[in-house]
Structure formats: C-alpha cells, structure tokens
Design a protein around this motif. Structure first.
Motif, PDB file in Angstrom:
ATOM      1  N   ASP A   8     -73.116  90.074   2.864  1.00 10.90           N
ATOM      2  CA  ASP A   8     -73.680  89.703   1.607  1.00 10.90           C
ATOM      3  C   ASP A   8     -74.201  91.240   1.058  1.00 10.90           C
ATOM      4  N   ARG A   9     -73.941  92.435   1.736  1.00 12.01           N
ATOM      5  CA  ARG A   9     -74.125  93.616   1.207  1.00 12.01           C
ATOM      6  C   ARG A   9     -73.113  94.588   1.302  1.00 12.01           C
ATOM      7  N   PRO A  10     -71.848  94.096   1.090  1.00  8.51           N
ATOM      8  CA  PRO A  10     -70.743  95.179   1.369  1.00  8.51           C
ATOM      9  C   PRO A  10     -70.830  96.193   0.320  1.00  8.51           C
ATOM     10  N   SER A  11     -70.616  97.608   0.706  1.00  7.57           N
ATOM     11  CA  SER A  11     -70.743  98.571  -0.100  1.00  7.57           C
ATOM     12  C   SER A  11     -69.502  98.678  -0.819  1.00  7.57           C
ATOM     13  N   GLY A  12     -69.320  99.045  -1.952  1.00  6.93           N
ATOM     14  CA  GLY A  12     -68.020  99.140  -2.484  1.00  6.93           C
ATOM     15  C   GLY A  12     -66.976  99.980  -1.867  1.00  6.93           C
ATOM     16  N   ARG A 222     -80.963 109.046   4.926  1.00  8.44           N
ATOM     17  CA  ARG A 222     -80.513 108.133   3.964  1.00  8.44           C
ATOM     18  C   ARG A 222     -79.571 108.623   2.833  1.00  8.44           C
ATOM     19  N   TYR A 223     -79.631 109.848   2.631  1.00  7.45           N
ATOM     20  CA  TYR A 223     -78.828 110.596   1.647  1.00  7.45           C
ATOM     21  C   TYR A 223     -77.491 111.369   2.272  1.00  7.45           C
ATOM     22  N   PRO A 226     -75.353 109.274   5.463  1.00  9.46           N
ATOM     23  CA  PRO A 226     -74.396 108.099   5.209  1.00  9.46           C
ATOM     24  C   PRO A 226     -73.271 108.535   4.300  1.00  9.46           C
ATOM     25  N   ASN A 227     -73.340 109.784   3.697  1.00  9.57           N
ATOM     26  CA  ASN A 227     -72.278 110.256   2.872  1.00  9.57           C
ATOM     27  C   ASN A 227     -71.360 111.220   3.778  1.00  9.57           C
TER      28      ASN A 227
ATOM     29  N   ASN B 104     -77.368 108.258  -5.048  1.00 11.60           N
ATOM     30  CA  ASN B 104     -76.631 107.928  -4.025  1.00 11.60           C
ATOM     31  C   ASN B 104     -75.587 106.765  -3.910  1.00 11.60           C
ATOM     32  N   VAL B 106     -74.266 104.917  -1.767  1.00 10.75           N
ATOM     33  CA  VAL B 106     -74.324 104.055  -0.705  1.00 10.75           C
ATOM     34  C   VAL B 106     -75.608 103.339  -0.705  1.00 10.75           C
ATOM     35  N   ILE B 107     -76.539 103.586  -1.695  1.00  9.58           N
ATOM     36  CA  ILE B 107     -77.790 102.446  -1.797  1.00  9.58           C
ATOM     37  C   ILE B 107     -77.588 101.942  -3.037  1.00  9.58           C
ATOM     38  N   ARG B 108     -78.173 100.788  -3.017  1.00  5.77           N
ATOM     39  CA  ARG B 108     -78.216  99.933  -4.133  1.00  5.77           C
ATOM     40  C   ARG B 108     -79.157 100.595  -5.151  1.00  5.77           C
ATOM     41  N   GLU B 115     -87.009 103.388  -3.087  1.00  2.13           N
ATOM     42  CA  GLU B 115     -87.261 104.386  -2.008  1.00  2.13           C
ATOM     43  C   GLU B 115     -88.286 105.167  -2.270  1.00  2.13           C
ATOM     44  N   TRP B 151     -74.476  98.303  -7.208  1.00  7.24           N
ATOM     45  CA  TRP B 151     -74.185  99.560  -6.771  1.00  7.24           C
ATOM     46  C   TRP B 151     -74.081 100.525  -7.796  1.00  7.24           C
ATOM     47  N   HIS B 153     -71.700 102.692  -8.654  1.00 10.38           N
ATOM     48  CA  HIS B 153     -70.359 102.912  -9.134  1.00 10.38           C
ATOM     49  C   HIS B 153     -69.947 101.568 -10.090  1.00 10.38           C
TER      50      HIS B 153
END
Lengths: 313, 329
Positions: A8-12, A222-223, A226-227, B104, B106-108, B115, B151, B153
C-alpha cells in the motif's frame, strides 16, 4: 511479486524499477534460479531421503542412478544431499558476509562522504590499505593465525562451563569465514556509498531539508541514504554471487568451511582429486556454483538497467 | 515598525587556492517586522549567498568573513551550528528556486511536511500528520488529505512549489526567505505563487524577503526594494520610489531594459553594455563604474556609501555621489 504490487506504499521509483526488471528475461530467470536455490537451502534436507553426513561404504563412488540421482562420493555419501546442504552453506556465507560487509561499508562510507573532513580522509586511507593487501593472503593469514587459538579458547570454555555451544566447531568456521571475507569485501561498498553520498548531499532537497532545521542524522538517514541506494542494490546482488565464489575458492584452498560440513567449494576440491575416474563428483558442484553465480550476475545486470534506465542504449 | 533583521557590513569570501575572492562586500540591509523586502540583482551578484549566510547554509569554502546580522536580539553570524539549526525552519523559513528537485523523491508529501514538525516542534506523528494537511490547505492545495498521500513526482511544478511553501511555513517562522521561487514556473503559475505569498504574509503576520532578478514580478509584492550589484547594495527604496524615481544608474538601466506596453513596437530593448565583474576581479571604487554612463575618474577612488537622496522619501538611499550631487543641484 504480487506482494510488491499490492504494497500500500509503493514508491514510484521502485514500482517503475520493478516493472522494468520484470521485462528483462535474463534477470527474471536469474531471480527464479536464486529463488529455487534458496528454497532448496531452506527445505532441502527434508526433501532428500539421505543424510548429507551419513556414510555408506558399500556404495562408494557410484555414478548417478535412480537411488542416488547424482551418485555418491568416496565415502558413499549422497552427492545430491550434500549439494542441497551446500546450498545452505553457500547462502549462509553469502548473506552473512554481504550483510556484514555492507553494514561496515555503508556506515563508514556514508558518514565519511556526508561529513567529509579528517574522518573522511581516515576512512579512505583505511580502505586504500585494505584494498592494497592481496585478498587471498589476508583471509589465509586470518584463518591460519586465529583458528587455532580460538578453538583452544572454546575448548577451555567448554571444560569450564560444559555449555555445548562451545563444542560447535562449525560456529568457529562460520565466524572466521564471515569475518575474514567481510573484512576484504567492505571497502568496495564503502567507496561506492561514499561516492553516491557525495553526489546526493548537494541536491536541492538536501539543502531544503537543512533549511527546515532537520538534524544531520535525519538528513543522512531519510534524505541522503535512501536516494543513494540504487547502485548499492546492484552491487549487493553481484556481491552475493561473488561471496559464494569466494567461499568456494577458500574452501577449495582449505581455509574455508571445514569438512565434513558440505560446501560447494570443498566438494569441488574433493572432486578435483578423482575427476578422471569419477567426473560427476566434480561436475555436479561446479555446475551448480556456476549456474547460481551467473544467476546473481544476471539479476545484478537487470537491477542495474532497471534502476538506471537512462544508462540503457 | 521595529527592525526584525539588521544586516550590517556583511562580507562573504570564497576561499580559493590563489587567495580569497570577495562576492559580497559590506552589505547593509534591514527588514522591518511585517515588511516584505525585494532583493533584485543579476545572477552572481550575491543576493542568494547573503540570505544563505544568515542561517549557516553557505556552501563549502564560502564564508561570511565580517559583519553582523542581528535577528531577535542575537547575531546570527556568531551562533553555533546547533543554535542556527534551531533558528532554521522555526524562526526563518526558506523557499527555494527549483520545486522539481527540492522535494525528497522517496518521501510522501504529507510525511515530508510532518517530518519538519516532528523534529523541529516535537509534535507526535498523528499531530504532525493533521497539521501537515492543514498546511497543505493553507497554501491552497485542493483535496489536501489526498495530496498528503501523493509522491512528489505526482504533482505539477506549481503544486510542488506550494508544498515547498507549506514546508517553509511549517515552523511558523517570523521571516520567510523566498529565493527566486517562481523562476522555474510558468508565468500564470508565477502570479498565483506571488498572490499566495502576499496573502500568507498578511495572514500569518510574517516578514518576507523575496530574492529575484525580475523587477516586474515583485512590483506588486514588495514594500521596499534593495538593488544589488556585484555584492553591494546600490539602491534601497520603497517600491514606488524605485519605479517612479530610479536614481542609481544601474537601477535606471535595469528598468530601461524592461519591456513596456507603451513602448514602441518592434524597437530593440536597451541592454546594459559589459558584464558584471568576476569575484576576485572587482574594480577599485564603485563596482558599476566600468559600465556606468555617468562614470567619472573619481568613481574609481572609493566605494560609495548608501546616502539619502535629497528631495525624496527619507527611506530612499542610493550609493552614488554623482546622482546625489545632481539631485541637490
């Protein structure tokens, strides 16, 4: 697969990468092989009617037959049963070594790249030194010099406490093999992660996070990290295969997992001595090792293309 | 009105192997409580660096070497990194130029705003999630509950800039610094963002510093405009004064190069000849002298100081003795 699709939380980013990966036939084949071997490693010993350790001197060096699908070795042990248990060894070592090496490499590389300064120079200096020592030599020295004293210490602890855990020689094996192999594998991960962090830490969203007053710890975990993960995932996939080959190479040279615990490496080593008479004893473990290694590399390549779509021709 | 931020003699240098290069040279700026100040200048004139230096966000090798910046009774330039971190977000909010890359990936959206609230204000997760949705509604994002789950994007540039504004406002800052927030956006969206910030400024009773190279854009937003050239303030005046009575030769040249509806069709817009000095190669005296139509030999003797323009609004100050003489005459 459905698990990821219905998450339910798939990142694009990850969802796209997964879709691209699924379209890559070699990568999917690799994934299936790896999945199959993992399954065998987990439930294998219950599938085989033979125990991988029990010897039957009446049926030594048998060629493949209906009762022993891949034949038996010089002590009458079923080769298939040993191969299946060897899968367990191979995955334990591959995962143990990679997890340890990634943990050390990512922690050092990320902190070094993010903060820079003297700590960065120290870490880079340390990785250069580690990488300049011939890998094989380092592992041989560690195993040759530490195995004896550690076994003696364990023996002494056993006599003192009568705790059976100190009787387990496989444990020493694994700790030494994991430790020494992780020690030679971490610098590659540290360099990779440091380079990634250096490029990510100047992206606008990192500056924006700073402007929000977030702490360095939050920004890094967090920033930035992950990237910076994409290339690391590719490296880990290839690294798992490499760790299996390394373990086999060390077992082959007698500094890896000690017999009678089966490992593909010591099976190849045993088979090599008698391969002119009993080629199946060499072919079976060598073929399995080759197939699994290639599977990891296919998966690694597929992940590379899936996570860096711009790099494709 | 009381001064919220007082910058005095701020000097910023880039450390280079061949010696330091000065990019900001003794800037004086004041931002009153509740005021919106526009900072106008060409690329590389030091307008962004000036603002970044206040909250300790200067890039590596670039340092504020002199001056002071009093904010709420404390000198920002003398604060420890930890103390500055607490000023960022909660007392001084920032909005950046490129909304496409400032979130960012990768974060909603909602989590990204939350945050800041969790780590900066010590809110619990559910509190922060509710507040994040409120902030999204505040910056005019439709269906904020749904958008919070999106997200980065999945949003357009204008929407993302609204999210950036929501993040900048999360800590309820007294001062919002907007660093060319509309440069990357369509003209229609630019106008919406300007309206939004003006509206939020009155509603939340903040001061705004809007950095831009687009004079026309901030005409409707700023109370006062400071024109920067090569790291110095050359003119500082209420917005109407700048447009009605531009005094410094550089300000005039800037205004002349803007197209007007009344202008002659098909005529070429005037441009300023020459280029601004590179850092480290500043001419002696007035930095604009080499490009200035009014330049005299004396201009290269000393860096001119800001002084009131005789016969106009007392807040109108200009750093050019020649135009001041003319105004007296």
């Amino acid at each position: 697969m459905t698990m990821i699709d219905t998450d339910d939380r798939p990142s694009g980013l990850w969802r796209d990468a997964w879709r691209r990966l699924r379209r890559n036939r070699l990568a999917v084949a690799g994934l299936f092989i790896i999945f199959g071997v993992v399954l065998v490693a987990v439930i294998g010993p219950w599938l085989s009617p033979y125990d991988f350790l029990s010897q039957n001197l009446d049926v030594r060096n048998q060629p493949p037959s209906a009762s022993h699908w891949l034949g038996t070795d010089d002590l009458g042990r079923d080769v298939l049963a040993r191969l299946m248990f060897g899968a367990r060894t191979a995955f334990l070592v591959a995962i143990g070594v990679t997890v340890t090496a990634v943990f050390i490499g990512v922690s050092l590389g990320a902190v070094a790249g993010f903060f820079g300064g003297p700590f960065d120079r120290f870490v880079m200096w340390f990785t250069d030194i580690t990488m300049s020592v011939p890998q094989l030599l380092l592992v041989v020295v560690i195993n040759a010099s530490l195995k004896q004293p550690i076994s003696q210490w364990m023996e002494a602890r056993y006599i003192e406490t009568l705790n059976p855990i100190y009787r387990n020689s496989t444990l020493i094996d694994f700790v030494l093999v994991f430790g020494s192999m992780a020690l030679i594998s971490w610098p590659a991960y540290a360099r990779l992660v440091r380079a990634q962090v250096l490029s990510v830490r100047n992206r606008p969203y990192v500056t924006a996070a700073r402007a929000l007053g977030l702490t360095n710890r939050i920004i890094l975990t967090r920033y930035v990290l992950p990237n910076a993960m994409g290339p690391l995932i590719v490296a880990v996939s290839a690294g798992l295969g490499t760790a299996m080959v390394l373990e086999s190479a060390f077992s082959f040279l007698g500094v890896g997992v000690t017999p009678p615990t089966p490992s593909w490496g010591n099976m190849i080593s045993d088979g090599l001595r008698v391969w002119t008479n009993y080629p199946h004893l060499l072919v079976a473990p060598a073929a399995v090792l080759a197939v699994v290694t290639v599977a990891f590399n296919f998966l690694g390549d597929g992940l590379n293309d899936a996570l860096n779509p711009k790099g494709q021709k | 009105m009381t001064a919220l931020l007082e910058i005095r003699g701020l000097t910023i240098d880039i450390a280079r192997d061949e010696g330091p290069a000065r990019v900001v040279d003794g800037i004086d700026l004041t931002v009153m409580a509740g005021e919106s100040l526009g900072i106008v200048g060409e690329s590389g004139c030091g307008k962004s660096l000036t603002m970044l230096s206040l909250v300790g966000l200067l890039p590596n090798r670039i340092r504020a070497t002199a001056g002071s910046a009093m904010f709420g009774g404390k000198d920002l330039l003398k604060m420890t990194p930890g103390a500055l971190r607490r000023v960022r977000g909660s007392e001084i909010g920032f909005i950046f130029q490129d909304p496409m890359t400032s979130l960012n990936p990768v974060i909603r959206i909602g989590d990204q705003i939350a945050e800041a609230l969790i780590y900066q204000k010590g809110m619990t997760k559910p509190q922060a999630a509710i507040r994040a949705v409120e902030l999204l509604a505040l910056v005019g994002i439709p269906a904020p509950e749904d958008r919070a789950q999106a997200w980065p994007h999945e949003l357009s540039g204008g929407m993302r800039q609204r999210v950036m504004i929501a993040m900048g406002l999360a800590g309820h800052p007294k001062l919002l610094i907007a660093d060319e927030p509309t440069t990357a956006l369509d003209v229609t969206i630019q106008a919406q963002i300007v309206d939004l910030v003006r509206d939020l400024k009155t509603r939340l009773n903040m001061s705004v510093v809007w950095i831009t190279h687009d004079l026309a854009l901030i005409a409707g937003l700023a109370d006062r405009i400071a024109v920067l050239y090569a790291g110095t303030v050359v003119e500082d005046a209420p917005v109407a004064e700048i447009f009605d009575r531009p005094t410094h030769p550089y300000t005039r040249a800037l205004l002349d190069s803007l197209p007007t509806l009344a202008g002659e069709a098909m005529s070429r817009l005037p441009s300023i000849t020459g280029t601004p000095p590179e850092p480290g190669r500043r001419p002696p005296g007035c930095p604009f002298a080499p490009r200035c139509p009014l330049a005299q030999p004396a201009c290269s003797d000393a860096v001119p100081k800001l002084a009131p323009v005789p016969g106009s609004d007392p807040r109108h100050r200009v750093a050019c003795p020649i135009v001041i003489e003319r105004a007296v005459a």
